[in-house]
Design an enzyme around this catalytic site. Structure first.
Site, PDB file in Angstrom:
ATOM      1  N   ASP A 216      -4.741 107.010   8.321  1.00 24.39           N
ATOM      2  CA  ASP A 216      -5.012 106.208   7.125  1.00 24.39           C
ATOM      3  C   ASP A 216      -4.588 104.765   7.398  1.00 24.39           C
ATOM      4  O   ASP A 216      -4.670 104.321   8.529  1.00 24.39           O
ATOM      5  CB  ASP A 216      -4.301 106.860   5.911  1.00 24.39           C
ATOM      6  CG  ASP A 216      -5.089 106.666   4.631  1.00 24.39           C
ATOM      7  OD1 ASP A 216      -5.554 105.542   4.399  1.00 24.39           O
ATOM      8  OD2 ASP A 216      -5.250 107.632   3.861  1.00 24.39           O
ATOM      9  N   HIS A 290     -11.122  98.356  20.065  1.00 23.76           N
ATOM     10  CA  HIS A 290     -11.849  99.332  20.875  1.00 23.76           C
ATOM     11  C   HIS A 290     -12.314 100.458  19.968  1.00 23.76           C
ATOM     12  O   HIS A 290     -11.479 101.121  19.344  1.00 23.76           O
ATOM     13  CB  HIS A 290     -10.933  99.924  21.957  1.00 23.76           C
ATOM     14  CG  HIS A 290     -10.432  98.909  22.926  1.00 23.76           C
ATOM     15  ND1 HIS A 290     -11.224  98.300  23.865  1.00 23.76           N
ATOM     16  CD2 HIS A 290      -9.201  98.368  23.090  1.00 23.76           C
ATOM     17  CE1 HIS A 290     -10.510  97.452  24.577  1.00 23.76           C
ATOM     18  NE2 HIS A 290      -9.279  97.467  24.121  1.00 23.76           N
TER      19      HIS A 290
END
Ligand SMILES: *[C@@H]1O[C@H](CO)[C@@H](O)[C@H](O)[C@H]1NC(C)=O
Ligand SMILES: *[C@@H]1O[C@H](CO)[C@@H](O)[C@H](O)[C@H]1NC(C)=O
Ligand SMILES: *[C@@H]1O[C@H](CO)[C@@H](O)[C@H](O)[C@H]1NC(C)=O
Ligand SMILES: *[C@@H]1O[C@H](CO)[C@@H](O)[C@H](O)[C@H]1NC(C)=O
Length: 444
Positions: A216, A290
């Site tokens: 989260d 990434h």
């Protein structure tokens, strides 16, 4: 003269991390000064480092004894905790956690709640203090337990040098706090929702040198907030950093995220759904990502409840970005604003984003004005528009952290407590060294 000037400069650079902040941050007195006033060792109040005696009541009693000025000391060792504590009205107090606190009750709430306190420090002297939540035991059963630590109305404070592992819910919440410094922390948990890393709302807060692995929020700003600096944050598999969700009376301004490294996480996600108020003057400077799911996103219509007027978003600045998303079916740049309340003065400068999948990316803009990608110039007025642009490859190659996670942690076994890292962004040294003192306040 020069020496005096340098001295003043050193003082200033210590207390004002950046012009971004509105004043000094951190406790007003040192942990050593607090320990010199009084030490309240939890072992003297009934605690035992035997992995079974409840730390809750001894910690609460030690706090009351030291909260008017002093240092609560939790020495090395393993402490079970099954009663949650509200530690209130501290003034000139510190908690030095050199041991490990183990969650030993499935009750909800906050394991440690610090409230209505000023000049407070929560830290590990050895940089080995930790909390172990064994959250997997509940999460693998489909439920959640207590949050680790919540600060409410705490001013002139810091928290640092601690590992927070496998929480059964949120890790750290800072509710209406001011003049704070949050640094040298590692948060590590299961990749599942309801495990927010660091949630903040308040004023004049510096977060730096933090690593978060969860499912989260990484470091998220909520309303109301102003003068917040978040830098050198490593989201090592996480939902990512967000601003929001935003409701009625939103008031967020002057936020700077700098040197954000996101491995399989979103570096920023500004989300509103209805609500009203303003988000302004937010900058994301120097970002590596990434495989982000959304990468660079403002989304002002992510749900269906569009009952209220909407939040005005303006003066956003995205600068020096490199990276790529996971699938190119999602726009790598997504600036989608409310048709009734377009965003304006958004600037993208040196933003280089590509995809791990495919030979083109898309940019999606709706009712968003400014410079860069598919943004339209504000000269077009506030007319509604939608534009999806196909873009080719830009320079996106970027550095890696030495040990990026390849995949998430399994949710069915416990994980070991990692050391607090000493690097959080490629080639950047942390602002403060890890502490290594012995005894309470370093007095031994
Ligand atoms: C916040 O904490 C301070 C002590 O630091 C206290 O004086 C004040 O009353 C608290 N404010 C609220 C709204 O509780
Ligand atoms: C926090 O520190 C400042 C000095 O930097 C002081 O003026 C203020 O009274 C302190 N406490 C609160 C609650 O802001
Ligand atoms: C546009 O936003 C930037 C911050 O991103 C701010 O510095 C600048 O003052 C804003 N321009 C206007 C005209 O408000
Ligand atoms: C990122 O997570 C991986 C997997 O646990 C870990 O090996 C690595 O040390 C983490 N990176 C850093 C810099 O701590």
């Amino acid at each position: 003269m020069l020496k005096a000037a340098l001295f003043v400069l050193a003082l200033l650079s210590h207390s004002f991390a950046s012009a971004q902040l509105s004043g000094r941050v951190g406790p007003l007195t040192t942990y050593a000064a607090k320990a010199a006033v009084k030490v309240c060792n939890v072992l003297d109040y009934g605690a035992k480092s035997d992995s079974s005696t409840d730390l809750g009541p001894p910690l609460a009693t030690a706090w009351v004894a030291c909260r008017g000025g002093g240092l609560v000391y939790i020495p090395a060792g393993n402490y079970a905790m099954s009663t949650w504590v509200s530690l209130r009205q501290g003034s000139g107090a510190a908690i030095q956690l050199d041991g490990t606190i183990i969650r030993a009750s499935d009750t909800g709430g906050n394991m440690i709640s610090i409230e209505d306190s000023d000049d407070f420090e929560f830290f590990s002297g050895t940089s080995k203090g930790a909390m172990q939540g064994y959250g997997y035991k509940l999460i693998s059963q489909g439920t959640f337990g207590a949050r680790f630590i919540r600060f409410t109305n705490v001013s002139n404070f810091s928290i640092h040098g601690i590992a927070l592992v496998d929480s059964a819910s949120y890790y750290l919440v800072f509710d209406t706090c001011t003049n704070g410094e949050i640094y040298n922390l590692i948060l590590r948990g299961i990749q599942i929702g309801e495990t927010d890393g660091i949630d903040i709302w308040g004023q004049n807060i510096w977060v730096h040198d933090v690593e978060v692995t969860n499912g989260d929020e990484c470091v998220t700003i909520k309303s109301p907030s102003k003068y917040i600096l978040v830098e050198s944050v490593y989201c090592n598999i996480s939902g990512g950093n967000a601003i929001g969700s935003l409701g009625t009376g939103t008031d967020i301004s002057n936020v700077l995220y700098r040197r954000i490294y996101a491995n399989q996480a979103d570096p920023c996600y500004l989300k509103t759904n209805g609500g009203d108020g303003t988000v302004s003057d937010v900058t994301w400077d120097t970002v590596i990502v990434h495989k982000g799911p959304y990468v660079l996103a403002v989304n002002e219509a992510w749900g269906t409840d569009r009952g209220s007027i909407g939040v005005q978003v303006k003066n956003l600045y995205y600068k020096n970005w490199h990276g790529y998303n996971t699938v190119n079916s999602r726009p790598v740049i997504r600036l989608e604003c409310d048709p009734d309340l377009p965003c304006y003065n958004i600037t993208l400068n040196n933003v280089n984003l590509w995809t791990a999948d495919g030979d083109y990316v898309t940019w999606s803009c709706q009712n968003a004005y400014g410079t860069g990608a598919c943004l339209r110039s504000a000269n077009n007025g506030l007319s509604t528009y939608t534009s999806v642009t196909t873009a080719g490859k830009t320079y996106y190659a970027t550095s890696y952290m030495p040990s990026d996670l390849a995949s998430a942690f399994p949710s069915t076994v416990s994980f070991t407590i990692p050391p607090v890292p000493t690097t959080f962004y490629p080639d950047a040294a942390p602002s403060s060294k890890l502490l290594s003192i012995s005894g309470p306040g370093g007095l031994n």
